[in-house]
Design an enzyme around this catalytic site. Structure first.
Site, PDB file in Angstrom:
ATOM      1  N   CYS A 114     -19.632  18.958 -63.404  1.00  0.00           N
ATOM      2  CA  CYS A 114     -19.522  20.419 -63.425  1.00  0.00           C
ATOM      3  C   CYS A 114     -18.762  21.248 -62.194  1.00  0.00           C
ATOM      4  O   CYS A 114     -18.349  22.293 -62.485  1.00  0.00           O
ATOM      5  CB  CYS A 114     -20.902  21.289 -63.859  1.00  0.00           C
ATOM      6  SG  CYS A 114     -21.696  20.637 -65.271  1.00  0.00           S
ATOM      7  N   HIS A 258     -20.483  28.817 -62.237  1.00  0.00           N
ATOM      8  CA  HIS A 258     -20.604  27.732 -63.224  1.00  0.00           C
ATOM      9  C   HIS A 258     -21.430  28.316 -64.126  1.00  0.00           C
ATOM     10  O   HIS A 258     -22.488  28.994 -63.935  1.00  0.00           O
ATOM     11  CB  HIS A 258     -21.252  26.385 -62.716  1.00  0.00           C
ATOM     12  CG  HIS A 258     -21.353  25.260 -63.901  1.00  0.00           C
ATOM     13  ND1 HIS A 258     -20.470  25.192 -64.746  1.00  0.00           N
ATOM     14  CD2 HIS A 258     -22.394  24.689 -63.924  1.00  0.00           C
ATOM     15  CE1 HIS A 258     -21.209  24.388 -65.391  1.00  0.00           C
ATOM     16  NE2 HIS A 258     -22.217  24.022 -65.197  1.00  0.00           N
ATOM     17  N   ASN A 288     -22.055  25.581 -71.773  1.00  0.00           N
ATOM     18  CA  ASN A 288     -21.776  24.900 -70.592  1.00  0.00           C
ATOM     19  C   ASN A 288     -20.582  24.032 -71.011  1.00  0.00           C
ATOM     20  O   ASN A 288     -20.771  22.869 -71.525  1.00  0.00           O
ATOM     21  CB  ASN A 288     -22.929  24.013 -70.024  1.00  0.00           C
ATOM     22  CG  ASN A 288     -22.800  23.151 -68.832  1.00  0.00           C
ATOM     23  OD1 ASN A 288     -21.628  23.256 -68.422  1.00  0.00           O
ATOM     24  ND2 ASN A 288     -23.779  22.806 -68.262  1.00  0.00           N
TER      25      ASN A 288
HETATM   26  O1  UT7 Z   1     -24.430  22.001 -65.513  1.00  0.00           O
HETATM   27  C1  UT7 Z   1     -25.264  21.077 -64.887  1.00  0.00           C
HETATM   28  C2  UT7 Z   1     -26.514  21.578 -64.382  1.00  0.00           C
HETATM   29  N1  UT7 Z   1     -27.184  21.669 -65.581  1.00  0.00           N
HETATM   30  C3  UT7 Z   1     -28.368  22.788 -65.767  1.00  0.00           C
HETATM   31  O2  UT7 Z   1     -28.281  23.656 -64.618  1.00  0.00           O
HETATM   32  C4  UT7 Z   1     -29.211  22.927 -66.943  1.00  0.00           C
HETATM   33  C5  UT7 Z   1     -30.654  23.120 -66.092  1.00  0.00           C
HETATM   34  N2  UT7 Z   1     -31.737  23.360 -67.032  1.00  0.00           N
HETATM   35  C6  UT7 Z   1     -31.952  24.140 -67.983  1.00  0.00           C
HETATM   36  O3  UT7 Z   1     -31.022  25.108 -68.053  1.00  0.00           O
HETATM   37  C7  UT7 Z   1     -33.150  24.354 -68.634  1.00  0.00           C
HETATM   38  O4  UT7 Z   1     -34.132  23.535 -67.895  1.00  0.00           O
HETATM   39  C8  UT7 Z   1     -33.157  23.998 -69.994  1.00  0.00           C
HETATM   40  C9  UT7 Z   1     -32.545  25.185 -70.949  1.00  0.00           C
HETATM   41  C10 UT7 Z   1     -32.673  22.916 -70.329  1.00  0.00           C
HETATM   42  C11 UT7 Z   1     -34.786  24.085 -70.708  1.00  0.00           C
HETATM   43  O5  UT7 Z   1     -35.302  25.185 -70.315  1.00  0.00           O
HETATM   44  P1  UT7 Z   1     -36.911  25.149 -69.910  1.00  0.00           P
HETATM   45  O6  UT7 Z   1     -37.239  26.669 -69.676  1.00  0.00           O
HETATM   46  O7  UT7 Z   1     -36.657  24.519 -68.467  1.00  0.00           O
HETATM   47  O8  UT7 Z   1     -37.501  24.397 -70.905  1.00  0.00           O
HETATM   48  P2  UT7 Z   1     -38.359  22.940 -70.731  1.00  0.00           P
HETATM   49  O9  UT7 Z   1     -37.511  21.804 -70.448  1.00  0.00           O
HETATM   50  O10 UT7 Z   1     -39.461  23.495 -69.777  1.00  0.00           O
HETATM   51  O11 UT7 Z   1     -39.130  22.878 -72.146  1.00  0.00           O
HETATM   52  C12 UT7 Z   1     -40.005  23.914 -72.587  1.00  0.00           C
HETATM   53  C13 UT7 Z   1     -40.275  23.603 -74.060  1.00  0.00           C
HETATM   54  C14 UT7 Z   1     -40.444  22.000 -74.141  1.00  0.00           C
HETATM   55  O12 UT7 Z   1     -41.743  21.975 -74.963  1.00  0.00           O
HETATM   56  P3  UT7 Z   1     -43.280  21.660 -74.880  1.00  0.00           P
HETATM   57  O13 UT7 Z   1     -43.098  20.448 -74.040  1.00  0.00           O
HETATM   58  O14 UT7 Z   1     -43.591  22.862 -73.779  1.00  0.00           O
HETATM   59  O15 UT7 Z   1     -43.909  21.881 -75.986  1.00  0.00           O
HETATM   60  C15 UT7 Z   1     -39.463  21.299 -74.806  1.00  0.00           C
HETATM   61  O16 UT7 Z   1     -39.569  20.558 -75.533  1.00  0.00           O
HETATM   62  O17 UT7 Z   1     -39.147  23.874 -74.897  1.00  0.00           O
HETATM   63  C16 UT7 Z   1     -38.928  22.821 -75.484  1.00  0.00           C
HETATM   64  N3  UT7 Z   1     -37.526  22.680 -76.069  1.00  0.00           N
HETATM   65  C17 UT7 Z   1     -37.043  23.283 -77.054  1.00  0.00           C
HETATM   66  N4  UT7 Z   1     -37.580  23.990 -77.986  1.00  0.00           N
HETATM   67  C18 UT7 Z   1     -36.512  24.553 -79.161  1.00  0.00           C
HETATM   68  C19 UT7 Z   1     -36.479  22.021 -75.329  1.00  0.00           C
HETATM   69  N5  UT7 Z   1     -35.568  22.183 -75.788  1.00  0.00           N
HETATM   70  C20 UT7 Z   1     -35.698  22.915 -77.164  1.00  0.00           C
HETATM   71  C21 UT7 Z   1     -34.751  23.401 -78.037  1.00  0.00           C
HETATM   72  N6  UT7 Z   1     -35.408  24.100 -78.762  1.00  0.00           N
HETATM   73  N7  UT7 Z   1     -33.377  23.176 -78.104  1.00  0.00           N
END
Ligand code: UT7
Length: 334
Positions: A114, A258, A288
């Site tokens: 990225c 980004h 993204n």
């Molecule tokens: O471009 C390169 C750099 N990339 C990035 O910068 C991405 C960085 N990361 C992020 O943007 C975020 O961490 C995410 C959008 C990927 C995830 O958001 P989060 O607030 O960090 O969520 P999390 O990973 O802590 O997950 C929270 C919950 C989990 O469920 P439990 O374990 O709390 O029951 C996940 O299983 O959300 C769940 N989850 C979803 N639920 C519905 C993860 N993906 C999804 C989804 N739909 N698509």
């Protein structure tokens, strides 16, 4: 006066097919509300079956050349930042050169995921200030949908396809690229990766020559750990690039970040004490698009007619590796 690198043309391209959150929620266990609230994304563009990354790159390049009032014959070098090349080799840049009808000048890919466009601008700027090239076509192009695991809700909701390009020209004239800072810390490499197994060869074992030996790549990410480091490093790098070139946060007219997650964008804007109206936000419509994200955001801002000559732009990105960086530009295109 010494040579300065100026942006003289800007272009962007998004494939026609749009995949909405609603459509995605029929494919994996997710919802429009979750995706919008956690990422700010509402839709993403998806490359057509008969397109390759080079085709996306060509469209953005044509628009940038047209905007500059130049043709491919005016170009001395072509760089494509991509993490989804058409093939392992030759470079996507060489395919793009051919498709644009260019000949003889050097063309190569760079891979900083990225951050590829940020790295590419820094690289081109250095070479151009040194007098190596007069005009460089710098492209970021990606078909992330080809390396996404469409069964993994943690990652498949985040990415999209597209391309962005700029034409750079060196002139002994004030303005243009002010400078860049780049970083990489490979100790984080396993938090975000798409492992491509060129063969299924295991060290110490005979090579498997069977037809199914070619590997596939799929994005794997520890999302919340990436998120935490991204917010920290981006906060640091915007301060670092301003310090390095003797500017203040208040000097920046446009933040062109980004586009990975609206919450990361807002955290950097807060750190910059930047009014959100002066930060480009395209993550909602583009998602993204990796190395295409920054030039697509720049193209969006440019086509709105928002950038005035003399204004300061700060471009930044954070990527797998982890690789991150920032470019400062004094806009010199009228
Ligand atoms: O471009 C390169 C750099 N990339 C990035 O910068 C991405 C960085 N990361 C992020 O943007 C975020 O961490 C995410 C959008 C990927 C995830 O958001 P989060 O607030 O960090 O969520 P999390 O990973 O802590 O997950 C929270 C919950 C989990 O469920 P439990 O374990 O709390 O029951 C996940 O299983 O959300 C769940 N989850 C979803 N639920 C519905 C993860 N993906 C999804 C989804 N739909 N698509």
């Amino acid at each position: 006066m010494s040579l300065q690198t100026h942006i003289v043309g800007v272009g962007g391209y998004l494939p026609e097919r749009i995949l909405s959150n609603q459509e995605l929620s029929k494919m994996v266990d997710t919802s429009d509300v979750w995706i919008r609230e956690r990422t700010g994304i509402t839709q993403r563009h998806i490359i057509a079956q008969d397109q390759q990354t080079s085709d996306l790159a060509v469209e953005a390049a044509k628009q940038a050349l047209d905007d500059a009032g130049l043709t491919i014959d005016d170009i001395d070098a072509l760089i494509v930042a991509t993490t989804t090349p058409d093939m392992v080799f030759p470079s996507t840049a060489s395919v793009v050169q051919y498709k644009l009808g260019g000949k003889d000048f050097p063309a190569w890919d760079i891979q900083a995921v990225c951050s590829g466009f940020i790295y590419g601008l820094a690289q081109a700027d250095g070479m151009m200030r040194g007098g190596m090239f007069k005009r460089v076509l710098m492209i970021g192009a990606e078909s992330m949908s080809r390396i996404v695991d469409w069964k993994d809700r943690n990652t498949c909701v985040l990415f999209g396809d597209g391309s962005g390009a700029v034409v750079l020209e060196s002139r002994e004239e004030e303005g243009g690229m002010i400078g860049s800072v780049l970083h990489c810390d490979g100790s984080y490499r396993q938090l975000l990766m798409a492992e491509h197994q060129h063969t299924r060869h295991e060290p110490g074992k005979p090579i498997d020559f069977s037809m199914d030996a070619a590997g596939v790549a799929a994005i794997e990410m520890k999302g919340n750990e990436v998120f935490r480091v991204a917010v920290n490093k981006l906060g640091e790098v915007v301060g670092e690039v301003l310090d390095k070139y003797g500017l203040q946060k208040s000097d920046v007219d446009w933040l062109v970040p980004h586009q990975a997650n609206i919450r990361i964008l807002n955290a950097t804007a807060k750190k910059m004490k930047m009014e959100t109206g002066h930060m480009v936000v395209t993550v909602g419509e583009h998602a993204n698009t990796s190395s295409a994200s920054v030039p697509l955001a720049l193209n969006h801002l440019y086509r709105q007619g928002s950038i005035q000559t003399g204004q300061i732009l700060l471009l930044e990105a954070f990527a797998a590796g982890f690789a991150w960086g920032a470019n400062l530009i004094r806009w010199s295109k009228s």
